[in-house]
Enzyme design. Structure first.
Site, PDB file in Angstrom:
ATOM      1  NE  ARG A  36      -4.441  -1.415   2.033  1.00  0.00           N
ATOM      2  CZ  ARG A  36      -5.258  -1.627   2.900  1.00  0.00           C
ATOM      3  NH1 ARG A  36      -5.197  -1.203   4.104  1.00  0.00           N
ATOM      4  NH2 ARG A  36      -6.273  -2.205   2.408  1.00  0.00           N
ATOM      5  CE  LYS A 197     -18.549 -18.138   9.318  1.00  0.00           C
ATOM      6  NZ  LYS A 197     -18.867 -17.417  10.567  1.00  0.00           N
ATOM      7  N   GLY A 354     -10.149  -8.644   1.005  1.00  0.00           N
ATOM      8  CA  GLY A 354      -9.748  -9.667   2.111  1.00  0.00           C
ATOM      9  C   GLY A 354      -8.611 -10.356   1.851  1.00  0.00           C
ATOM     10  N   GLY A 377     -12.294  -4.451   2.299  1.00  0.00           N
ATOM     11  CA  GLY A 377     -13.665  -4.025   2.717  1.00  0.00           C
ATOM     12  C   GLY A 377     -14.259  -3.112   1.410  1.00  0.00           C
TER      13      GLY A 377
HETATM   14  C1  3PG Z   1      -8.327  -1.505   5.413  1.00  0.00           C
HETATM   15  O1  3PG Z   1      -7.479  -1.711   5.918  1.00  0.00           O
HETATM   16  O2  3PG Z   1      -9.152  -2.443   5.021  1.00  0.00           O
HETATM   17  C2  3PG Z   1      -8.815  -0.237   5.210  1.00  0.00           C
HETATM   18  O3  3PG Z   1      -7.627   0.736   5.351  1.00  0.00           O
HETATM   19  C3  3PG Z   1      -9.960   0.280   6.007  1.00  0.00           C
HETATM   20  O4  3PG Z   1      -9.716  -0.022   7.481  1.00  0.00           O
HETATM   21  P1  3PG Z   1     -10.943   0.157   8.451  1.00  0.00           P
HETATM   22  O5  3PG Z   1     -11.633  -1.415   8.087  1.00  0.00           O
HETATM   23  O6  3PG Z   1     -10.205   0.022   9.797  1.00  0.00           O
HETATM   24  O7  3PG Z   1     -11.966   1.252   8.048  1.00  0.00           O
HETATM   25 MG    MG Z   2     -11.222  -3.574   6.672  1.00  0.00          MG
END
Ligand code: 3PG
Ligand code: MG
Length: 398
Positions: A36, A197, A354, A377
């Site tokens: 990242r 899941k 994920g 996410g």
């Molecule tokens: C991640 O690592 O998925 C993003 O930086 C978002 O982080 P968070 O799920 O804590 O908002």
């Molecule tokens: Mg996250």
């Protein structure tokens, strides 16, 4: 709708607030995966090249509005400076007089990183006063944090309404790749959806059914679909309470003309451990005391043939228990086939969300995909068809 980009902003001599996502894994006080960090280099260097002064805003972990020493972004400084190859200064807070002074004093050619925005409750609350305090540090706002765009926080959403705003290069690349995979793709499109899941992927399946020609289902999720058809899956990971939901999805998929592809053969074992004795059986022949841990080789051959006839593949989740050998075999083989077709110019491949990148990277295949998202996410929410607040705010500002 489209966003402004760096090309649309006048950055010369300006202090530019750049929202980056450098929420990276750390082990033993050092960044253990700088993917990242490397991903935001083009944007920061482009701003520098245009005479702008980049002031980086980011979160790290989930400190929930309190100062948590272990979640200081200072840990990322060596990796950031190495990746950017310019001096990176650090401000011990992201708002207030000291931060404003550090921003004002930033010399041309250098970068300022501000401390974790989530040390302030106003960040996650998207508090306008906190947004204003952030905005005082700069004269323009660039959002390069696609992977945090599913959060409507002050630094990911609010700032776009307070300063001239544009998407950074990584944000642009993510949006272009995702549009190419689902919004306006070359067809046929295959979605590969794996993971443990079904319950976490319901919204995603519901959206994809209307958008892709085939969905290949793997991982523990597939067991729930097999069981819903009356197949005994033995001791396999399975959400038996979701049988009705799984059947509903199958009916809706059929009505929409989307083929749901379940494994025809599976790899079973009696223990969940690396190197456990395993066997290949038909998908409806899992012994009662065994569990399904991977998609079988005949299914993998079928998946490869489907890839060869497709134009676009969007991939989320592993096909088996990829963390332990040999149950990574199906994920590895299918990912390699997708990568080969990509390199031959026959397939557009986009992966994210994920564990997906870790699963596809084990075989080295991810590096040969057309695009691998930095998002977890946010990628999932995008697959679900949701509006990402960080993107919507940039579009509204355009
Ligand atoms: C991640 O690592 O998925 C993003 O930086 C978002 O982080 P968070 O799920 O804590 O908002
Ligand atoms: Mg996250």
């Amino acid at each position: 709708m489209t966003c402004k980009t760096l090309d649309d902003l006048d950055l010369a001599g300006r202090r530019v607030l750049v929202r980056v996502d450098i929420n990276v894994p750390v082990q033993g006080g050092r960044v253990s995966d700088d993917t990242r960090i490397r991903a935001v280099v083009p944007t920061v260097r482009d701003i520098l090249a245009r005479g702008g002064r980049p002031i980086l805003l980011a979160h790290f972990g989930r400190p929930k509005g309190r100062v948590v020493a272990e979640l200081s972004l200072a840990v990322t400084l060596p990796a950031l400076a190495a990746a950017l190859a310019v001096p990176v200064r650090f401000a011990a807070d992201c708002v207030g007089a000291a931060a404003e002074a550090a921003a004002a004093a930033l010399p041309a050619g250098e970068v300022l990183l501000c401390e974790n925005t989530r040390f302030h409750a106003g960040e996650e609350a998207n508090d306008p006063a906190f947004g204003q305090a952030l905005a005082r540090l700069g004269e323009a706002y660039v959002n390069d944090a696609f992977s945090a765009a599913h959060r409507a926080h002050a630094s990911t959403e609010g700032l776009a309404r307070l300063l001239p705003a544009a998407a950074g290069r990584l944000m642009q690349a993510e949006l272009a790749a995702l549009a190419g995979a689902l919004t306006d793709p070359q067809r046929p499109v295959i979605a590969v959806i794996g993971g443990a899941k079904v319950s976490t992927k319901l919204a995603l399946l519901g959206n994809l059914i209307a958008r892709v020609e085939q969905i290949i289902i793997g991982g523990g999720m597939a067991n729930t679909f097999l069981a819903a058809q009356g197949i005994d899956v033995g001791k396999s990971l399975c959400e038996h309470d979701l049988a009705g939901t799984a059947r509903e999805i199958m009916v809706r998929a059929q009505a929409a003309g989307c083929e749901l592809v379940l494994p025809r053969d599976v790899v079973v074992a009696r223990e969940f451990r690396a190197g456990a004795a395993s066997a290949v059986v038909a998908a409806d022949a899992c012994p009662p005391d065994a569990m399904i841990l991977d998609t079988g080789p005949a299914s993998v051959e079928d998946i490869k043939a489907r890839f060869a006839a497709a134009r676009t593949v969007v991939w989320n989740g592993p096909l088996g228990a990829f963390e332990i050998e040999p149950f990574n075999a199906a994920t590895d083989a299918a990912a390699r086939a997708a990568a080969d077709l990509t390199e031959a110019g026959r397939l557009l491949t986009v992966a994210g969300g994920g564990d997906t990148v870790a699963a596809l990277n084990a075989s080295g295949a991810a590096a040969r995909f057309s695009y691998v998202s930095t998002a977890g996410g946010a990628f999932l929410e995008w697959l679900e068809g949701k509006t990402l607040p960080g993107v919507a705010a940039l579009e509204a500002a355009a």
